[in-house]
Write a protein that holds these residues in place. Structure first.
Motif, PDB file in Angstrom:
ATOM      1  N   GLY A  41       0.838  -1.198   0.000  1.00 41.66           N
ATOM      2  CA  GLY A  41       0.000   0.000   0.000  1.00 41.66           C
ATOM      3  C   GLY A  41       0.868   1.241   0.000  1.00 41.66           C
ATOM      4  N   ILE A  42       0.351   2.319  -0.553  1.00 39.29           N
ATOM      5  CA  ILE A  42       1.125   3.556  -0.630  1.00 39.29           C
ATOM      6  C   ILE A  42       0.302   4.714  -0.086  1.00 39.29           C
ATOM      7  CG2 ILE A  42       0.396   4.020  -3.022  1.00 39.29           C
ATOM      8  CD1 ILE A  42       3.265   5.145  -3.481  1.00 39.29           C
ATOM      9  N   VAL A  43       0.956   5.564   0.672  1.00 38.40           N
ATOM     10  CA  VAL A  43       0.357   6.796   1.189  1.00 38.40           C
ATOM     11  C   VAL A  43       1.005   7.939   0.431  1.00 38.40           C
ATOM     12  CG1 VAL A  43      -0.065   8.239   3.209  1.00 38.40           C
ATOM     13  CG2 VAL A  43       0.013   5.750   3.457  1.00 38.40           C
ATOM     14  N   PHE A  44       0.273   8.509  -0.516  1.00 39.88           N
ATOM     15  CA  PHE A  44       0.831   9.552  -1.363  1.00 39.88           C
ATOM     16  C   PHE A  44       0.956  10.868  -0.603  1.00 39.88           C
ATOM     17  CE2 PHE A  44      -1.051   6.717  -4.597  1.00 39.88           C
ATOM     18  CZ  PHE A  44       0.051   6.554  -5.435  1.00 39.88           C
ATOM     19  N   GLN A  45       1.948  11.673  -1.017  1.00 35.19           N
ATOM     20  CA  GLN A  45       2.113  12.998  -0.430  1.00 35.19           C
ATOM     21  C   GLN A  45       0.944  13.909  -0.824  1.00 35.19           C
ATOM     22  OE1 GLN A  45       5.726  14.955  -1.590  1.00 35.19           O
ATOM     23  NE2 GLN A  45       5.182  16.888  -0.638  1.00 35.19           N
ATOM     24  N   HIS A  46       0.502  13.790  -2.081  1.00 39.78           N
ATOM     25  CA  HIS A  46      -0.579  14.642  -2.575  1.00 39.78           C
ATOM     26  C   HIS A  46      -1.839  13.797  -2.770  1.00 39.78           C
ATOM     27  CE1 HIS A  46       2.308  17.828  -3.154  1.00 39.78           C
ATOM     28  NE2 HIS A  46       3.068  17.007  -3.857  1.00 39.78           N
ATOM     29  N   ALA A  47      -2.878  14.122  -2.020  1.00 45.73           N
ATOM     30  CA  ALA A  47      -4.132  13.370  -2.098  1.00 45.73           C
ATOM     31  C   ALA A  47      -4.868  13.678  -3.404  1.00 45.73           C
ATOM     32  CB  ALA A  47      -5.023  13.723  -0.911  1.00 45.73           C
ATOM     33  N   ARG A  48      -5.451  12.652  -3.985  1.00 43.96           N
ATOM     34  CA  ARG A  48      -6.296  12.817  -5.173  1.00 43.96           C
ATOM     35  C   ARG A  48      -7.638  12.130  -4.916  1.00 43.96           C
ATOM     36  NH1 ARG A  48      -1.110  12.065  -6.961  1.00 43.96           N
ATOM     37  NH2 ARG A  48      -0.299  13.629  -8.410  1.00 43.96           N
ATOM     38  N   PRO A  49      -8.458  12.718  -4.062  1.00 41.04           N
ATOM     39  CA  PRO A  49      -9.714  12.063  -3.676  1.00 41.04           C
ATOM     40  C   PRO A  49     -10.767  12.155  -4.770  1.00 41.04           C
ATOM     41  CG  PRO A  49      -9.577  14.229  -2.671  1.00 41.04           C
ATOM     42  CD  PRO A  49      -8.265  14.010  -3.373  1.00 41.04           C
TER      43      PRO A  49
ATOM     44  N   LEU B 181      -6.953  15.690   4.666  1.00 40.29           N
ATOM     45  CA  LEU B 181      -6.780  14.948   3.415  1.00 40.29           C
ATOM     46  C   LEU B 181      -5.634  13.945   3.536  1.00 40.29           C
ATOM     47  CD1 LEU B 181      -7.281  17.795   0.775  1.00 40.29           C
ATOM     48  CD2 LEU B 181      -8.897  15.999   1.434  1.00 40.29           C
ATOM     49  N   ARG B 182      -4.592  14.335   4.269  1.00 42.41           N
ATOM     50  CA  ARG B 182      -3.490  13.391   4.512  1.00 42.41           C
ATOM     51  C   ARG B 182      -3.954  12.244   5.413  1.00 42.41           C
ATOM     52  NH1 ARG B 182       1.563  15.427   3.527  1.00 42.41           N
ATOM     53  NH2 ARG B 182       2.156  13.228   3.595  1.00 42.41           N
ATOM     54  N   ARG B 183      -4.812  12.555   6.387  1.00 38.48           N
ATOM     55  CA  ARG B 183      -5.371  11.503   7.247  1.00 38.48           C
ATOM     56  C   ARG B 183      -6.210  10.518   6.422  1.00 38.48           C
ATOM     57  NH1 ARG B 183      -5.786  15.963  10.917  1.00 38.48           N
ATOM     58  NH2 ARG B 183      -4.565  15.553  12.797  1.00 38.48           N
ATOM     59  N   LEU B 184      -6.907  11.053   5.423  1.00 38.02           N
ATOM     60  CA  LEU B 184      -7.707  10.189   4.552  1.00 38.02           C
ATOM     61  C   LEU B 184      -6.811   9.198   3.799  1.00 38.02           C
ATOM     62  CD1 LEU B 184     -10.335   9.349   3.206  1.00 38.02           C
ATOM     63  CD2 LEU B 184     -10.057  11.251   1.589  1.00 38.02           C
ATOM     64  N   GLU B 185      -5.649   9.655   3.345  1.00 35.35           N
ATOM     65  CA  GLU B 185      -4.720   8.753   2.661  1.00 35.35           C
ATOM     66  C   GLU B 185      -4.262   7.636   3.597  1.00 35.35           C
ATOM     67  OE1 GLU B 185      -3.622   8.749  -0.649  1.00 35.35           O
ATOM     68  OE2 GLU B 185      -5.380  10.053  -0.755  1.00 35.35           O
ATOM     69  N   LEU B 186      -4.000   7.992   4.861  1.00 38.14           N
ATOM     70  CA  LEU B 186      -3.614   6.979   5.849  1.00 38.14           C
ATOM     71  C   LEU B 186      -4.773   6.010   6.107  1.00 38.14           C
ATOM     72  CD1 LEU B 186      -1.615   9.048   8.493  1.00 38.14           C
ATOM     73  CD2 LEU B 186      -0.728   7.171   7.110  1.00 38.14           C
ATOM     74  N   ALA B 187      -5.982   6.556   6.176  1.00 40.51           N
ATOM     75  CA  ALA B 187      -7.156   5.708   6.427  1.00 40.51           C
ATOM     76  C   ALA B 187      -7.332   4.682   5.320  1.00 40.51           C
ATOM     77  CB  ALA B 187      -8.406   6.576   6.558  1.00 40.51           C
ATOM     78  N   LYS B 188      -7.151   5.087   4.080  1.00 39.33           N
ATOM     79  CA  LYS B 188      -7.290   4.163   2.954  1.00 39.33           C
ATOM     80  C   LYS B 188      -6.223   3.078   3.006  1.00 39.33           C
ATOM     81  CE  LYS B 188      -7.428   7.382  -0.274  1.00 39.33           C
ATOM     82  NZ  LYS B 188      -7.540   7.996  -1.615  1.00 39.33           N
ATOM     83  N   ALA B 189      -5.013   3.441   3.433  1.00 42.22           N
ATOM     84  CA  ALA B 189      -3.953   2.439   3.564  1.00 42.22           C
ATOM     85  C   ALA B 189      -4.280   1.438   4.666  1.00 42.22           C
ATOM     86  CB  ALA B 189      -2.616   3.130   3.858  1.00 42.22           C
ATOM     87  N   ILE B 190      -4.808   1.938   5.777  1.00 44.60           N
ATOM     88  CA  ILE B 190      -5.199   1.046   6.882  1.00 44.60           C
ATOM     89  C   ILE B 190      -6.292   0.082   6.414  1.00 44.60           C
ATOM     90  CG2 ILE B 190      -6.328   0.991   9.143  1.00 44.60           C
ATOM     91  CD1 ILE B 190      -4.888   3.681   9.735  1.00 44.60           C
TER      92      ILE B 190
END
Length: 487
Positions: A82-90, A147-156
């Motif tokens: 899984g990857i947590v991107f620096q820039h979110a693209r929701p 938005l960064r937390r959202l990227e972490l949530a998707k990885a989890i």
């Protein structure tokens, strides 16, 4: 023990450029490896090759012992990366909870009729990363940190064996950095293997078990954070070599009202914090160096001063606010920036570029200024009929500085003038800077990563880190305190 992630001999070329050369790394379950290096060192390319975003030219990438090098991204993700991107693209029409639920869905189209526990599990993950109060909101309404937390949530939600985290702390406040550190550390506690990519050791030191430092595509050091910070090669890469300082004649205006006074400056790029509560000043006749690693905020600071980006806070020039003035008016008022990208007119000659810089001067004044610049940069006199784009990188940098000086600035702002230059050119540029410093009353604001260039030409030094000024003082004291604190 078989490493969850093992990379052997990884090599990636883009045409004739070798971006990554023969990189080896391994990460066990419950371990965090920090991958550091300046911009252009190849660390992001390594991460993209692991994830399948880029296809490596050579080497292996093993996930749990299975070589996935060259596989498409979706297959590598299914294998447990899984990857947590620096820039979110929701997805802009889905709520935060819906984003997390999408990440929880199985990959098989035949299994899309998921059980009713998905919503509950998504709510649990949202709570874990601190998104519970905003689960029903759309991404565009959220601040950058969420938005960064959202990227972490998707990885989890994907529960990968291996987690790749790209520049996790960029654009965050110190309190947010602490929250994110805790969340990233939880991956380790749950037995994941984590690759943490960042610019410098200091940003990841408290989190990582080991650090791998890269430069120009190659491994330069590996060990604990403390060992890497002490490594002479790493110090040379980041600091540029031995730090020296030089005395300077006292200037008459030293203790007067500052020529430039910056207070509580803030800049946002979208929702990302580029500058956070930055204050600094430059006295008349001073040489002030702003040092910091790539991405710290130096260019943003200079662009705000030059009127190129909107900002909060106050910028005073000669006691008057610059708010409301255009970039052109600020330049005509005496603040002239020589940008990192040089911005020369490539199809014009050296002389034509210089004449454009001095177009506001009367003929005799322009001729006198040109003669002085040719004495400062003799190579430009020999090259004055040559088209600018055919010059070497070092000659182009000299031309960019000379063109700025043709405007007879009261404050010359130099952004990363040494970037990408060969040592022999650095020496020539250093001599020219010292000539300016010792023989003229010009005021200079210099931004540099290379502190061995910045310090000898400085009366005072500011250190900028993660969008904030973290240190101010004289060059001699910086020389005593540099090293681990800067890295």
């Amino acid at each position: 023990m078989t490493a969850l992630l093992e990379v052997i001999g990884l090599t990636k070329r883009f045409g004739g450029l070798v971006a990554v050369k023969d990189i080896d790394l391994s990460i066990n379950a419950g371990e965090i490896l920090g991958l550091i290096g300046p911009n252009g060192s190849g660390k992001s390319t390594v991460m993209k090759c692991i994830m399948g975003i880029e296809r490596p030219n050579a080497g292996t990438v093993k996930i749990g012992g299975l070589d996935v090098a060259g596989w498409p991204t979706h297959r590598i993700a299914r294998q447990g990366v899984g990857i947590v991107f620096q820039h979110a693209r929701p997805l802009h029409r889905q709520t935060i909870l819906e984003h997390i639920k999408l990440a929880l869905l199985p990959d098989n189209l035949l299994m899309l009729a998921t059980d009713h526990g998905v919503t509950r599990r998504a709510e649990e993950i949202a709570a874990r990363v601190g998104l519970s109060p905003v689960v029903d909101r759309l991404p565009r309404t959220l601040p950058f940190a969420d938005l960064r937390r959202l990227e972490l949530a998707k990885a989890i939600a994907r529960n990968p064996k291996v987690v790749l985290v790209d520049e996790p702390f960029a654009g965050l406040t110190s309190a947010e950095v602490a929250d994110f550190s805790t969340l990233i550390d939880s991956f380790r506690a749950e037995g994941h293997a984590v690759l943490l990519v960042d610019h410098n050791v200091k940003g990841v030191a408290a989190l990582v078990d080991r650090v791998l430092a890269m430069y120009l595509g190659e491994r330069v050091a590996e060990g604990t954070a403390e060992e890497v910070m002490r490594n002479e090669t790493v110090r040379r890469v980041y600091l540029g070599g031995k730090i020296e300082t030089a005395a300077r004649p006292e200037r008459e205006g030293k203790n007067r009202t500052p020529l430039l006074d910056v207070r509580n400056l803030g800049v946002l790029y979208g929702k990302a914090i580029a500058l956070d509560d930055v204050s600094m000043h430059v006295g008349e006749g001073e040489f002030v160096s702003v040092v910091g690693l790539n991405g710290a905020g130096k260019t943003t600071l200079f662009n705000a001063i030059s009127g190129l980006v909107p900002h909060s806070g106050m910028i005073n020039w000669r006691g008057e606010a610059l708010a409301g003035r255009t970039a052109g008016a600020i330049a005509r008022g005496g603040i002239v920036q020589c940008p990192e990208t040089r911005e020369l007119f490539g199809d014009m000659s050296v002389r034509e570029n210089l004449d454009l810089g001095g177009q506001q001067l009367v003929k005799q004044e322009a001729a006198t200024q040109l003669e002085w610049l040719f004495s400062l940069f003799p190579i430009l006199m020999a090259r004055q009929g040559q088209v600018a784009r055919t010059l070497s990188g070092g000659e182009q940098q000299m031309l960019a500085i000379a063109r700025a000086l043709m405007m007879k600035p009261k404050l010359l702002v130099l952004d990363e003038p040494t970037l990408g230059l060969a040592p022999v050119i650095l020496e020539q540029l250093s001599k020219a800077m010292e000539t300016l410093r010792q023989t003229t009353d010009i005021t200079v604001l210099l931004g540099e990563q290379n502190v061995t260039f910045a310090l000898p030409h400085a009366d005072r030094v500011y250190v900028i880190e993660h969008s904030r000024v973290v240190w101010e003082g004289d060059p001699a004291r910086f020389a005593e305190e540099a090293g681990a604190g800067y890295l």
